[in-house]
Design a protein around this motif. Structure first.
Motif, PDB file in Angstrom:
ATOM      1  N   LEU A  92       0.833  -1.199   0.000  1.00 41.87           N
ATOM      2  CA  LEU A  92       0.000   0.000   0.000  1.00 41.87           C
ATOM      3  C   LEU A  92       0.870   1.252   0.000  1.00 41.87           C
ATOM      4  O   LEU A  92       0.630   2.190  -0.770  1.00 41.87           O
ATOM      5  N   ASP A  93       1.893   1.272   0.855  1.00 45.01           N
ATOM      6  CA  ASP A  93       2.783   2.426   0.913  1.00 45.01           C
ATOM      7  C   ASP A  93       3.536   2.634  -0.394  1.00 45.01           C
ATOM      8  O   ASP A  93       3.721   3.765  -0.840  1.00 45.01           O
ATOM      9  N   TRP A 126       4.146   5.989  -5.157  1.00 39.92           N
ATOM     10  CA  TRP A 126       4.069   6.157  -6.615  1.00 39.92           C
ATOM     11  C   TRP A 126       3.020   7.198  -6.970  1.00 39.92           C
ATOM     12  O   TRP A 126       3.258   8.077  -7.810  1.00 39.92           O
ATOM     13  N   VAL A 127       1.866   7.135  -6.323  1.00 41.26           N
ATOM     14  CA  VAL A 127       0.802   8.112  -6.570  1.00 41.26           C
ATOM     15  C   VAL A 127       1.276   9.521  -6.212  1.00 41.26           C
ATOM     16  O   VAL A 127       1.007  10.485  -6.944  1.00 41.26           O
ATOM     17  N   ILE A 173      13.334   3.439  -1.643  1.00 37.09           N
ATOM     18  CA  ILE A 173      13.879   4.189  -0.505  1.00 37.09           C
ATOM     19  C   ILE A 173      12.793   4.427   0.543  1.00 37.09           C
ATOM     20  O   ILE A 173      13.044   4.331   1.745  1.00 37.09           O
ATOM     21  N   GLY A 174      11.579   4.713   0.080  1.00 36.26           N
ATOM     22  CA  GLY A 174      10.465   4.942   1.008  1.00 36.26           C
ATOM     23  C   GLY A 174      10.148   3.728   1.852  1.00 36.26           C
ATOM     24  O   GLY A 174       9.920   3.843   3.057  1.00 36.26           O
ATOM     25  N   SER A 210      -3.349   7.874   5.258  1.00 36.73           N
ATOM     26  CA  SER A 210      -3.574   6.424   5.260  1.00 36.73           C
ATOM     27  C   SER A 210      -3.394   5.840   6.652  1.00 36.73           C
ATOM     28  O   SER A 210      -4.063   4.875   7.015  1.00 36.73           O
ATOM     29  N   ARG A 211      -2.501   6.413   7.438  1.00 30.71           N
ATOM     30  CA  ARG A 211      -2.250   5.908   8.777  1.00 30.71           C
ATOM     31  C   ARG A 211      -3.338   6.332   9.765  1.00 30.71           C
ATOM     32  O   ARG A 211      -3.660   5.619  10.693  1.00 30.71           O
ATOM     33  N   PHE A 212      -3.897   7.517   9.562  1.00 32.85           N
ATOM     34  CA  PHE A 212      -4.850   8.033  10.528  1.00 32.85           C
ATOM     35  C   PHE A 212      -6.301   7.720  10.176  1.00 32.85           C
ATOM     36  O   PHE A 212      -7.196   8.011  10.962  1.00 32.85           O
ATOM     37  N   VAL A 213      -6.546   7.104   9.037  1.00 31.24           N
ATOM     38  CA  VAL A 213      -7.911   6.729   8.670  1.00 31.24           C
ATOM     39  C   VAL A 213      -8.479   5.760   9.699  1.00 31.24           C
ATOM     40  O   VAL A 213      -9.622   5.900  10.124  1.00 31.24           O
TER      41      VAL A 213
END
Length: 189
Positions: free
Chosen positions: A13-14, A19-20, A52-53, A120-123
C-alpha cells in the motif's frame, strides 16, 4: 489477518501511495500534460522513491505501530520517514538522471507523500474514534474531574464497546475548562 501478511499489505500500500504521490506531483507541475522526457523521469523517480520509502518507513518503525492509538509521536515518525525518503531520492536522481528534476517537484512530492501516507495511517484512528457511539442500552454518566485521569476514564468508557456506561459530560471546577469539550464531551461546573 496474520501479522506478516498485514505488514506485506501495508508495504505494498505504501509503495503504491508513494508512486501516486510522485506521479501526482508531476501531473500538477505540468497541468496534466507531462512532457515525455519528464514522464520517463517521473517513473524512474517513483521507482527509486518506492524502494527508498519502504526502507525508510521500516527504519522509522512505522510497520510496528498500532495505528488505532496514533498520536503526535506517529506523526513525527511519518514526517521523518517522508523527509528522508524525498531527500535521498531527489539527491540520487540529481546525480544520475538528466533532465534535472525541478526543485518544485521535490517539495510537491514531500507535501503529497506526507499528506497521503499520513492520511492512510490516521484513517483507522478516525474510523475508530467515530465508530463507537453511545448505544441505547448504555447508561449515561458524568465524570467528576476533567483532568488527565478524567480524560483516561472517558476514553476507556467511550471506546470500550462492552462498557455498560457512556460519558455524557465532565464536572470540573476549573474555570478554563468550563463550557469546553474534551473528546467531544462537555465540561460543566
Amino acid at each position: 489477518m496474520k501479522l506478516v501478511s498485514r505488514k506485506t499489505v501495508l508495504v505494498l500500500l505504501d509503495m503504491t501511495l508513494i508512486w501516486v504521490s510522485v506521479f501526482l506531483s508531476y501531473f500538477l507541475k505540468f497541468d496534466g500534460h507531462i512532457p515525455i522526457d519528464y514522464l520517463y523521469q517521473c517513473f524512474k523517480y517513483a521507482a527509486l522513491s518506492m524502494l527508498i520509502g519502504s526502507a525508510s518507513l521500516i527504519y522509522f518503525k512505522l510497520y510496528r505501530r498500532i495505528w488505532q492509538y496514533a498520536s503526535i509521536g506517529e506523526m513525527v515518525s511519518i514526517i521523518k520517514a517522508v523527509t528522508v525518503t524525498c531527500t535521498i531520492s531527489y539527491i540520487l536522481m540529481l546525480l544520475v538522471y538528466e533532465p534535472r528534476i525541478p526543485f518544485s517537484i521535490y517539495f510537491r512530492v514531500l507535501e503529497n507523500m506526507f499528506i497521503i501516507i499520513g492520511a492512510s495511517r490516521f484513517v483507522w484512528r478516525i474510523f475508530r474514534d467515530n465508530y463507537h457511539r453511545k448505544k441505547n442500552d448504555q447508561l449515561q454518566t458524568l465524570i467528576i474531574g476533567a483532568g488527565d485521569c478524567g480524560h483516561l476514564i472517558a476514553k476507556e468508557l467511550k471506546f470500550n464497546p462492552t462498557s455498560p456506561i457512556y460519558p455524557v459530560g465532565f464536572i470540573d471546577d476549573h474555570p478554563a475548562k468550563l463550557n469546553h469539550q474534551i473528546m467531544g464531551t462537555s465540561c460543566i461546573r
